[in-house]
Every structure is written in C-alpha cells, then in structure tokens.
Design a protein around this motif. Sequence first.
Motif: not given
Length: 880
Positions: A147, A164-165, A121
Amino acid sequence: MSSTTVTTRTTTRPRSLAAVLLSRRGAVYPPAPAAAAIPAGGDVALLEADLVDRGYLLAPLLRAAFAALDAPTLGAVGRELLGDIDRALGADREHVPLLRDFPDTTPHDTYTHYVDRVLTVLFQRPEQPCVLCGTVESVVPVSPCAHLVCGACFDGADFSACPVCERRIDPSDPFLRPKRPRRQLFRRAAPPERLRLLSYGGDLAARQADAARELDTLLSRTGALSPQDTDDLEALLAARTRDDLDRLPTTVPGRETKARLVVWLLADPAATPTTLPVMARLIDTATDVLRVLAVRSGGDAGLVEIPRFAAVPRPLRRALLSVLDTLDPAQAAQDMRRHRRAWIHAAELLHPFEHTDRFPRAALAFAALRGTRLGDDALSAALRTAAETVDAIDVTGPAVTASSWSGQVEAALAARDIAGALTLLERRPGELVRRLDHLLRLIGEGDEDGASAVVSALERVVPRVAPAVLLSALGAIRTRIRERVARVFFPKGAAAKTHVIDDERPTLPAALVRTVVDVLTAEMLRRAGNAAPVEVAVVDAALDAVVAPFTERTASRALVTLPRGSELAVPDGRTLRLFLHWMESPTSGRTDLDLSAAMFDADWRQVGVCDYTSLRFASHAAVHSGDLQDAPPPLGASEFVDLDLERLGAAGVRYVVAVVYSYNNVPFGDLAEAFAGLMLRDQPGNRGPVFDPRSVEQRFDLTGSSRACVPLLIDVQARTMRWLDVVKGVTGTHHAVWRHADALATLAHRLTDLFASGSRVGLGELAVWQAAARAATVVVRHTDGSRSVYRRRDGEDVADFAARIGSPDTDAHAGEGDDGDGPSAGPRLAYLLRGDLELPDGSEVFALYPLSQDAARVRLLAAADMVTALDPRSSILGDR
C-alpha cells in the motif's frame, strides 16, 4: 428469547509443577545452596524489584533462601519464577497496538480516518503528490502489502502496522520509524488489588508434600473442575508415581475428576496389576465406565463430545466388565440409555456377550440397552437366569426390556401424581432436588397433604445430595415469591448455552417457600457443623457480592479465580484499560479479533460504542488503540480500550459491556494463543508503558469454538465490575457491537438481574453458615472499615445464630472485645475479600486476594473448597 454459548478448550499449554504451586499456594521452592557457593546477596534486591513491578512481594524466609544462593543459581531460579508470573499476567508477550502513542494519537473522527484510508487505496499513485495533503516525495510503498503510504499523513513513529490495511508489515520497513519514548509516571503506580506475598515452600520433599495436598484437594471436589483446575490436576498427577497408591482417596466424589484419575492410573501398562484393583474400587456407576473410555480416547470427561473409542486391552476389558457386573443391571441399563449410541460402540470393544458366564449381570444390562431378542440359545438362557433377581428387567417376552425410570417420572408429573413422582424421585435424591420447583408448582392451593409430602420427602433425601445441587435449589426457590421477567439457564456442556427466556411460572406461596428454604438451610448448617470448632471466626461483608462457584467446567482460565456473576468494587480515581492479545496459527490463517465496549444507559438503551467503527466515545471517555487486522507470529496483535468512568457517567452511560469478537469468524481455539484482561491505571493518557504488568487485575484465556466473548460488565454509577465470563453465539462474519447491540443488552440485563436477585447463593452466605456452625464468636468486617461482633448466646441454636449474623443485633460495638485483629482474639477461621488480616499459624482462610497470607503458615482455601466443605464426606475444612 436470546442465547449465548459458553465454551472452553479442553487442552492448553501445560504448566510446570512449580507454576501450579505458585498459582495455587503462592509458594516458591528454591534449591538448597551449594556447600561452597558464594551467596548472591544484593542481587536479590534486583529480583525483588522485578517482582514488585509485577505485583508480588517476597516473604522474609523466601528472601533469605534466595540470598543464600550463588548468583548463577539465583539467576536461573529468578528467570523461571518471573517467566511463570509473566505468563500468568500476559506479560510474556510484547504488546504493540496499532497506535503506539495510544491513547493520545487515537483519531477523534473515526469516519474521517476511514475515508482517508479509502482515498489512499483508490487514488494514491507512486511518484505522485499525496492525494490527502499534496506533499511531494512523501509517498512510499510498505512491505508486504505494497500500500502507498504518505509519511506526512501517517506517522511512522506512531503506527505499528500499515495505516491503510491495518495489518502487520515488515519490522524493518523504513516507514516504521523508531518509537517515541512514552511519558513515564512521576510516581509508582498503586499496588494492584491482587497483590500477593510469595512464601518459602521449603525443599524438594516439601514441594512433593504440598503437591500431594493440592492433589488431594482437587480429588475431594464434589463437582466438575474448572479448566484451570483440570490442567492443574493433570500436572499434579504427572508429577507423582504410581508406586504409593494407598495414599489415593477411597472415593472421588467428582465424576469427571474420577475419570481423569482412573485414566492416569491406566496410562502405565506396567503398573496394571496394581492399578486395576484401584480402578475397580473407584468406579461405582456405568457412566463412570463410559467416562473412562471417553477420556482415554482423548475425549471429554463430561461426555458432551464423545470420540470414537480407542482399542481396549484384554485385561482392561475384563476389569471393566467385572465392575459393570457388580452393579444393579436395571440401574446400569438406565444409565446406559442416556448415551445409547456411545454404549453400543463400547459394546463392540468390551464384547459383553462373549463373557456371559463370567459377567452375566453386565451382559444383562447390555441386553436391556439393545433390546436383545430372546430364543432357545445359551445366551438367552444365561440372560433369563441373570434376570431372576432383577425386577425392572423383563425377559418373559420376545426381547429383553427394561422399564424407563425417567419416563415413569415424567408420566407421574404430567398426571400431577405427586405421591407417585416422589416415590420414584426418592431413589435419586439429586433429581428430586433438581425438580423441586416443578413439584412445588403441582401443589394446589390449600393442599396441605401435598405440601407436607414434598417437604417430608425433601427432608429425607437432602443428606444424600451434593452441596452444589442444594445451593442451586436454595437460591432458585427462595426468589420464587416474586414475579420475575426472565429465566436464565446454564446447561451443562463443553459448549454450554446460556438461555434467557420469559418467566411465565406463577409465584409460589411464601409460607411454602419459607419452609423449603429452612429445610435446605438447616442441612447446610448441619454439614458445616461437622468440621472442627474454633473460638473466633472473621467474615468480610464484601463477600456477599461474590457468587458461590457454579458451572465451573465452563469457567475461563484466569489470573484471579472469580466465580461467574461476582461483583467487585472499582477503586475511585483509576482508569480502566481493557486489553486483548492474540496470535495466529497455521490452522487459523489470517485472524482479526476486535476488542469492543458497548455503552448503555440505566434503561439498557444503547448510548454508544467504542470499537473499530468508533475509536472514541465522548472524546476521552472511551478510547480505542486502533484496529489491527492480523496477528502473525512472533509479535501477534494487541488492542486496548481506556475507560474513564467519570467522563462516561457525565455522557449518560450507566453500563459498559466488554466484548471480544472474531471479526472473520475464526474460533478462538484455532489460534496459537488468545487472551484478554483488565488493568487498573492511576493516570489516563500516554504515561507509562501501554501494558503494565503491575496494573493487571485480571487476565483470562479465549478458548474453544466460540467467536464472541462477553467477559465483564461495568456499572459506571455504582463503580463496580461484574464478572460474567460468558460467550455469545454468533453466525456469519463481520461481527461488530452495532450488529448485536440488542442481544447484548438483553444478555447483560438479564444476567445482572439474575445475580442481583439472590438466585445464586453468595460466598458471604457460605462463610456465615460455616462460621456460625463452627465458632463461638463471629466478627463481621464491613466495607466502611467498621466491625460487628456476634457471640453465640445461651440457648441460641446454629440457625438462629446464623440468621443474626449481619443484623443490627450485635454483642459488641466496633473496637470492643474480640474484634478479630488482636492477639487475644486469635481467629483461626477467616473468610476475606483481601487477605490483610494476621492469623495464627494453622488457621484456615479463604481470601479472594490472598495478599499477605502465607501458605506456609495458614491453610489457604479456594471458593470451590467452601462448597466442597458442605459435603458430608469432605475433609477440606478441619478434622471430620
């Protein structure tokens, strides 16, 4: 002190009549074959295979009925049947965890995995080498979160969401490569413990008759129904007409059930001339009227949350006032005082003072509630006239007043006036039994007169007390000879709180406790003897670990109706897989639920966790499937946790507490759907489907306003699972196990102590009482496969016979005489953990797992029916 909140949602997706009878009776009602139909024949084998994969078997008659159908009809019937079963198991949804190759690809180092995501990130840039591995042209944005993800660092064939999220992304995003096939099992998984035979119910007329019987069973229940039974009640009522009201029972002992029945009666305005008299016959307290007003306004029959009442039509208004007018005004006023604000609102709709001439006693009750001022007007004169025959309402002063019964009781108890308190409490037998512990504590040392007075009063009132109240008192009193560290309360409520506090009460004298227990037990045995006698009864000793149902109104809707506090053995060599699925709704917004497991040692010290902060515990002992942080429709989100009991034990774990948290504090009830459960798998690792319907042993809904659920506890050393079915009160957001470890330990520890102490009567005890009261011979099947036979001896009364059952003082060795399995024995009454016993047609059987019991041949009983059978008015068991 610690506390939790138990809550359930009052509404859920309605079930069809076919689904209700399938779950309650295991019965299927296929249509009659068309005259010129070509039988499907071999197609039945395909349906049967699908059913076996879900843990269901076809009875021969049902298989023959399916085989007689033509292919299109069989296909339609099969799809509907499989759909109902899949919804019950949770298999109607596609379960895709974050890591599709779970558990093999779950990261061993959760912290490193988290750091990699953070670095991505912060430092990942488009068209630049990956900041983690340096690979060129491997970084691409994913949609819609944008992302930047490296395909070399994060495997698109394994991840089902953004790495990532950890939120769902567009299913067509190039990052999500085709999933690798999971390794298949080399052998079929073992049959589930809940394996069940599906029976042939018959034609349409038979289905209606069975539905009527199930409705009668629910209407006969003495306590509040569970949410699942409430849903079934509404479905069964919706399937019948109001033409034949004579078939309805003359009394309905369950107050909340009665209110729902009355509201159903009133739902059709055209039937009012016939339904109002039935309503008037059923209602016998003022609180019954309030419940009806609440339910018809969309509220709770338990009056925990009372809505603003809907308008009351004039005919119904007159009917309700006429019912209130038949009641004792003083008693009605006492009942009204419990919900004073709601009754004042009800008075605005019922207008009792406009009908004082027709319903003077009802007007007097409302006047006592409101403290109506008296003068020289016509209303005051009518109230004075109505009060002439009512001692407890005073109209001699400036306002109408009524003495408070509860206030008098509290004053007598505070003054240690045992005689005065007993005089008052005998008017309400249930309250006397509920306050029995308090009364016994008031008896001083050597006060034989006080002890005799309490026991005598108890003997007089117990015949009029509901069985659930007696069972609760029996369990609580019999453990009062030992000092206890904590007390646990389960208050009534749609959002009932389970309170754990220090127990500072002194112990009670053993002789007094023994006397009181004998009185309560004798009453239970007397009631059990009201049912029809049988020659032989069979009881499974394993039912001792199953708790008699209590506080059912807060029980979860579940695949297996397991009473709260019950403990079941976990088969050796099986891996436990916890599962969770949820789907967001427009009102919930983004929702992140977390499936977690907290590990404790034998002294309830935390050993570790397996959740989104620690995806593995002790390498392979507990493995998490990854933290999905949203659940958009139609896929939703699923999480899993694998538990290897052998490895957990080697890592020093004694107890594992399963928990579901709403991380961002969205109530479970706001979601489109949310459920969790437990699977028993034969082999660990990435073999077979991640969600296997065949291996599902329990599945339950997450509902209501709660944000944290504690469904079960696993004793690693004893290899048992205890069903807790409670939810934990939490505040704020960012909920995780490590934030609540101490509270979880206290909660699980005290609940375990409570249920293991004998403070709650077990189904095994109920079974022994009913078998001893009804049978000449009782066969006890032990968990090691042996049997003990007990025959009632000459001159042996029911109490002595019941006390002997389960002891070494048997009347035959295993395998001798009436062992309950041979055709000569012919047991017609059985209480079983697993329904693996062949019984004669017409037998009565409770089986937690019905297995081969055919509802077309035997009378299947639920756990709640065993309690209802101890009501003197009940006809659940045998002829009365």
